[in-house]
Design a protein around this motif. Sequence first.
Motif, PDB file in Angstrom:
ATOM      1  N   TYR A   1      14.620  53.992  41.500  1.00 24.06           N
ATOM      2  CA  TYR A   1      13.579  53.245  41.450  1.00 24.06           C
ATOM      3  C   TYR A   1      12.365  53.406  39.826  1.00 24.06           C
ATOM      4  O   TYR A   1      11.675  52.872  39.657  1.00 24.06           O
ATOM      5  CB  TYR A   1      12.563  53.725  42.621  1.00 24.06           C
ATOM      6  N   SER A   2      13.298  53.908  39.189  1.00 22.30           N
ATOM      7  CA  SER A   2      12.249  54.921  38.073  1.00 22.30           C
ATOM      8  C   SER A   2      13.550  55.220  36.682  1.00 22.30           C
ATOM      9  O   SER A   2      14.676  54.800  37.017  1.00 22.30           O
ATOM     10  CB  SER A   2      11.170  56.432  38.599  1.00 22.30           C
ATOM     11  N   ASP A   3      12.870  55.999  35.930  1.00 22.81           N
ATOM     12  CA  ASP A   3      13.714  56.123  35.025  1.00 22.81           C
ATOM     13  C   ASP A   3      14.444  57.957  35.129  1.00 22.81           C
ATOM     14  O   ASP A   3      15.163  58.186  33.987  1.00 22.81           O
ATOM     15  CB  ASP A   3      13.336  56.248  33.488  1.00 22.81           C
TER      16      ASP A   3
END
Length: 143
Positions: free
Chosen positions: A42-44
């Motif tokens: 969902y994110s880096d």
Amino acid sequence: MQQSIENEINSYCGVGKIQFGMNESQIYDICENKLEKRVSKYSDEYELYWDDRGIDIVCNKEGKCVAIEGNILSKITYLGVELVGKPYIEVKNYLLQFGKEIVEDECGCTIYDLGIGLYVPTLKAGEDEEVEGVIAFVRGYYE
């Protein structure tokens, strides 16, 4: 309440020997290479999970530590007092002696001026439910 400093939160600095801003190599050295890397869908960000200690070290896309999460195994403390495994109301009131900038939701709270969050997935059942997790984070983490 049990007292310990091994996994002591130092607001906006880190937890124990793990400090915010450390790179992956420095973290692996502290954790004796006992980490499992988990990439977020969902994110880096990604996490370095220290299974036998119950600690998740959250790193940003640059590979720097930006947050540290702990469960009951982590024995994470604030000013010597263990935070996980105790009633939410007790832990929240303890932390509010030191910080006032609190935002509560359906599964816990974040005390922004301390850089600490409490996770209680069963909070709807009442404030006597136990804290299951804690997060310490860098300034601006939730912005």
